[in-house]
Design an enzyme around this catalytic site. Sequence first.
Site, short mmCIF file in Angstrom:
data_model
loop_
_atom_site.label_atom_id
_atom_site.label_comp_id
_atom_site.label_asym_id
_atom_site.label_seq_id
_atom_site.Cartn_x
_atom_site.Cartn_y
_atom_site.Cartn_z
CB SER A 572 38.92 16.02 -25.16
OG SER A 572 38.58 15.33 -24.20
CB SER A 696 33.94 17.33 -17.16
OG SER A 696 33.75 18.02 -16.62
CG ASN A 699 31.82 10.41 -17.44
OD1 ASN A 699 32.13 9.01 -17.78
ND2 ASN A 699 30.84 10.66 -16.74
CE1 TYR A 700 30.29 14.16 -22.67
CE2 TYR A 700 30.24 14.21 -20.56
CZ TYR A 700 29.76 13.73 -21.74
OH TYR A 700 28.29 14.15 -22.07
CG LEU A 701 37.60 16.75 -19.20
CD1 LEU A 701 37.92 17.39 -17.89
CD2 LEU A 701 37.82 17.07 -20.28
#
Length: 742
Positions: A572, A696, A699-701
Amino acid sequence: MSGDQIDCGSRFNDSHKHKDKYKEKEHKHKDHKKDKEREKSKHSNSDHKESADKKHRDKEKMKQKDGSADKYKDKHKEKKMKPLDGKVKKENGFASPPPQVKSEPEDHFYQSPKLEKSLKRERDDDNDSEFKAKRVKIENDKKVKKRKLEEEDIKPNKTKNKRAATDGKKKVKKEPEEKWKWWEEERYTDGVKWKFLEHKGPVLAPPYEPLPSRVKFHYDGKHMKLSPEAEEVATFFAKMLDHEYTTKDIFRKNFFKDWRKEMNAEEKTKLTDLKKCDFNEMSDYFKAQSEARKNKSKDEKLKLKEENERLLQLYGFCIMDNHRERIANFRIEPPGLFRGRGDHPKMGMLKRRIRPKDIIVNCSKDSKHPEPPPGTKWKEVRHDNKVTWLVSWTENIQGSIKYIMLNPSSRIKGEKDWQKYETARRLKKCVDRIRTQYREDWKSKEMRIRQRAVALYFIDKLALRAGNEKEEGETADTVGCCSLRVEHTKLYPENDGQEFVVEFDFLGKDSIRYYNKVPVEKRVFKNLQLFMENKEPDDDLFDRLNTSVLNKHLQELMDGLTAKVFRTYNASITLQQQLKQLTSAEENVPAKVLSYNRANRAVAILCNHQRAPPKTFEKSMQNLQTKIDVKRGQLSDAKRELKSSKADAKVRRDEKSKKTVETRKKAVERIEEQLMKLEVQATDRQENKQIALGTSKLNYLDPRISVAWCKKWSIPVEKIYNKTQREKFAWAIDMADEDFEF
DNA sequence: TTGCCTACTTAGAATGGCGATA
DNA sequence: TATCGCCATTCTAAGTAGGCAA
C-alpha cells in the site's frame, strides 16, 4: 531503503513457469532434514532458557528506542523510483517503469503539516483499535451530511432499478433501493460474526450422466464397455486430454491408481496399462458438446441464462442479520481430477463427489434450515455464530476443510478487509521503531534472535511471505521466508560492482519462481554466512525460527502484527508513493490511468505476482501495432490535408476555406488523441505481459488510496475498479476523501 | 513445544459472456 | 450476422495464522 533497492527487472525475465528448469536443482532435502530437526529442538530448548530474561530486557530496550528511528531513516532514506523521463524508451514511444520497486517513505512525508492534520483524522476515525472496541461510529456528522448530499446527486442504484423495471419480466434481479452501508453501523464484539443466518444450502454437483453408447472407450485397440463408476472417472481424464497435466508421470500414475479403485473386478483385471487406454472418442464427444453449447440459439442461451439466474437468486444469497447478502461460492465443487500446482505429488488423484452426508450446514437455530435432497441427510446442522461459513465439507485429497462463504461485497468480508488495512496503517506508525529493533538484533548474542531479525528484514524489504512449515510429500515443495533452505540463496561478497549481494531462487506460493539478486547490508550478509556455516544445501537457512515464533515476536512489537501485515503495508505504501511520483497534473485521463497501472505494477512486481503470458499475447500485440500503424497513416494524411487547406486558405482568404482549416485541425487533433490512446494501451499491455495486477489490487492495496487518487485527479473510479471491485470496495469509495493518506 | 485442526485470505488458471469489428 | 479477443467472473488450490491438546 537506500542501497536496498530490488532489481525486479531480472526477476520477471522468464521467471514464470521456470518450474521445470528449477526442478532439477530442487527436491533432495529429506531424511537428513529430520535429523537436523531433532538437533534443532535440542538447541531451541537451551535458547529458550537463556533468553527468558533477555526477552524482558529486549522489551525494555525497545521502549527506550521508541521514537529514535531518525537515524535509520536518514541512513536509509529512499532512493526515489525514477520518474517517467528516466525510463527506457519503448518502440511505441512510451517507456516502461524502471525495475526498482520498493522504497521507503520520504522524510517530508511524515513532516508535511497538511499531513499532520490528516494523520490526526485517521487516528480519530480509523484507528484499528476501533475494530475491537465495543461501540463504533465511523463517520462524523459533517461527513454524513456531505455524503448524503452527494448521494442525492448520484444514486446509481435507482437508475439501475429503473432500467430493470423497464426491462419487464426478464430481469428477476431486484437491487435494493439503497445499498446498505454497513461501515456506518456498529460492529459485533467477542468473536460473534452474526446473530441470524438463513440460507438454502449448497447446490450439489449434478449427477453423472453416462455417455451415449456410440461413444466408445478402447483398450489395446479393442472396444470395451466400462461400468458407470469407471466410466465417470475415465471421462475426467478424457476431458483433460489436451492438457499438459495428462502427459505428466505423477498425474498419470495417481490417476490410474485411483481409477482402478473405481473399477469392477473384470475391469481391474483387464485394464492394467494406462498407455493402452484410448480416451479419444470420449474427448471428441466432450469437445463436440462444448461446441454445441456455444452454437446454441439465442433462445436456448437465454433459457440457460434464466435458469442460472434462478439458481443464483435461490441459492446465491443468504439472510444475515436482516440483510440479503451474496454468497461467493454456493456450488459444491464437482468431482474431477485434482490439479495441483507445480510438482504436486497428488496431481491426478480423484477428487470424489461430495454428497449431503459429507456436508455440514451452519445457520441460525431460529432460521428455516436448508433441506437436503429427498432421501438424504446432512452430516450435521450446526449453529455456530463465531464463524462466517455457511457450509463446509472435508475434501479427500489433502483432508482439508472447504467452505462456502460470503461474497467480498458482504459486510462480514468488508469489515475484515477494512480492518486489515487499518492494521497495516498502524504498522506505518511504528515501522521505524521495528526496523531499528531488528537492525539492533542482527548483533544479538543469540542465534535465534539474529535469525529472526534477518528473516524479518527480508519480509519487510522484499515482501516475502512468512513461510509456514509444510508436511513433506503432501504438497509441492515451495517455501516462504522462514522455510527458506540454504540452497535457495547464494551469497556474493561482490557482484556486478555491488557489495554483499544475495541471490534468491526458490519456488513460492503456487510454485511461482522467486528470483532476485539483492544487495544487503553487511551485517545481514555476515549473518547469512554464519547461518549457512556447516549446513547442507537442503538444511533450513533459519533453523531456529518458524512463523509461529516470528509472529509471537511481532505481536509483542505491535498488537495484531503478523508477517503478513508487512506485505500489506509495503504494497500500500508503495502504491501511494508511486502514485505521487508518477502522476503529473498536465496528463490527460488515459495517461493518468497508465500512471496508475504503473504504480500498481510496481506493487505487483514487489509482491512477485506473476502470470503466464496470455496464449494470444503476441498476436494481440501485433493486432494493436497494426492499428497503431493505420492510425499513424491516418494522422499523416490528415496533417497533409491540413497543410494544403492552410495554403489554400492563404490564397483564397474566404470564410469557406477558413472553415475547412478548422475542421481539418480538429480532425488532426482527434486522430492524435486516438493514436495516443492506442499507444498507451500498447505500452500498458506490453508491460503487463507477465505481471498480474489483479491480486495486489484486490488483496494488498488499500482501496482508499486509489479512491483518493481518483478524486484528486477527477478520474472516474470506474477506470480503476470494475463493477465487482467497486462492490467489494464500496466502503472505501464511500468514505475516502481526496486527502486520504494511507 | 509440537502436531493437528480450523478458519480464513490470497492466488493463478480456466471459463464464459459480451462488445468491437469485419 | 458471425467471429474474435478481451476482460470479468468463477473456480479451487495454496497460502497464513491462531487455538487447543498432549
